[in-house]
Design a protein around this motif. Structure first.
Motif, PDB file in Angstrom:
ATOM      1  N   ALA A 123       0.776  -1.290   0.058  1.00 30.52           N
ATOM      2  CA  ALA A 123       0.039  -0.072  -0.255  1.00 30.52           C
ATOM      3  C   ALA A 123       0.697   1.242   0.016  1.00 30.52           C
ATOM      4  CB  ALA A 123      -0.929   0.024   1.267  1.00 30.52           C
ATOM      5  N   CYS A 166      -3.091  -7.516  -2.282  1.00 29.22           N
ATOM      6  CA  CYS A 166      -3.922  -7.248  -1.128  1.00 29.22           C
ATOM      7  C   CYS A 166      -4.874  -8.191  -1.038  1.00 29.22           C
ATOM      8  CB  CYS A 166      -4.165  -5.766  -1.033  1.00 29.22           C
ATOM      9  SG  CYS A 166      -2.455  -4.556  -0.905  1.00 29.22           S
ATOM     10  N   LEU A 178      -5.556  -0.698   1.265  1.00 26.51           N
ATOM     11  CA  LEU A 178      -4.874  -0.181   0.233  1.00 26.51           C
ATOM     12  C   LEU A 178      -5.626   1.230  -0.175  1.00 26.51           C
ATOM     13  CD1 LEU A 178      -3.104  -0.282  -2.379  1.00 26.51           C
ATOM     14  CD2 LEU A 178      -4.819  -1.781  -3.478  1.00 26.51           C
TER      15      LEU A 178
END
Length: 224
Positions: A123, A166, A178
């Motif tokens: 992220a 993710c 994210l």
């Protein structure tokens, strides 16, 4: 510089770099949890982060903090950001961010820490792409190379890669982390534009540190 420009033309691959780094941090954390308490594990994971990535991003956060907290004209804010000496604003920004990351890592349960570290780093790297893609360069330098070579298509490709990683690791929660990290990146874009009229490498690096911090805090909140 030619190598840096070539790298930035493939900036959409940053989430993969984040995944690799997160995996290394995970190995460090898992190995240490066998012999050390959570606080020591968190401290040594921080050492691993800055050993592998250097302190450039943290230095960018410090400079960014100095510029943002300077209560004066845009020109003087930029001057404060470029100043080689760290000010109170920079110290506060760095200390608070590192403390928040440390507290999050030490408090996240051992079984959930590997996923949290990988998702947070993915992220964070995607947030750097977001900052570069939606900013205008303030002056020539490393930051301008990243910003000038990053466009909205790089952001979208990187976002797809990051979202797949993710989602595969943490499902809907990973996707939510994210998304909120990207919101923090857009907030950094807005702060940079409002305070400096554009973006620099300091903002680029600062976004990485802030987004990692946001992602780890969200992971802790979710698990708690």
């Amino acid at each position: 510089m030619e190598g840096i420009e070539a790298l930035m033309r493939h900036i959409y691959l940053f989430p993969l770099v984040g995944a690799a780094l997160g995996l290394i941090y995970t190995i460090v954390a898992v190995a240490l949890t066998v012999i050390a308490p959570p606080g020591i594990v968190a401290a040594l994971v921080l050492v691993a982060i800055y050993k592998l990535c250097g302190i450039n991003h943290a230095d960018g956060l410090a400079d960014f903090g100095d510029g943002v907290t300077a209560h004066t004209t845009v020109e003087k804010k930029i001057s404060a950001m470029k100043d080689v000496y760290i000010g109170t604003g920079g110290v506060v920004f760095v200390v608070v961010t590192i403390l928040a990351v440390y507290a999050s890592i030490s408090a996240i349960p051992r079984e959930a820490l590997p996923l949290a570290l990988v998702v947070a780093e993915v992220a964070a790297k995607q947030s750097m792409i977001a900052f570069a893609a939606f900013s205008a360069p303030l002056h020539k330098g490393f930051g301008s190379i990243a910003i000038e070579n990053t466009d909205r298509s790089d952001f979208l490709v990187g976002l797809v890669i990051a979202a797949l990683i993710c989602w595969a690791l943490a499902g809907l929660f990973g996707f939510a982390v994210l998304l909120l990290a990207q919101i923090s990146a857009f907030y950094m874009v807005a702060i940079s534009k409002r305070n400096f009229g554009g973006a620099t490498g300091d903002g680029f690096g600062a976004t990485n540190e802030v987004a990692r911090c946001v992602a780890l805090i969200l992971s802790l909140i979710h698990i708690s």
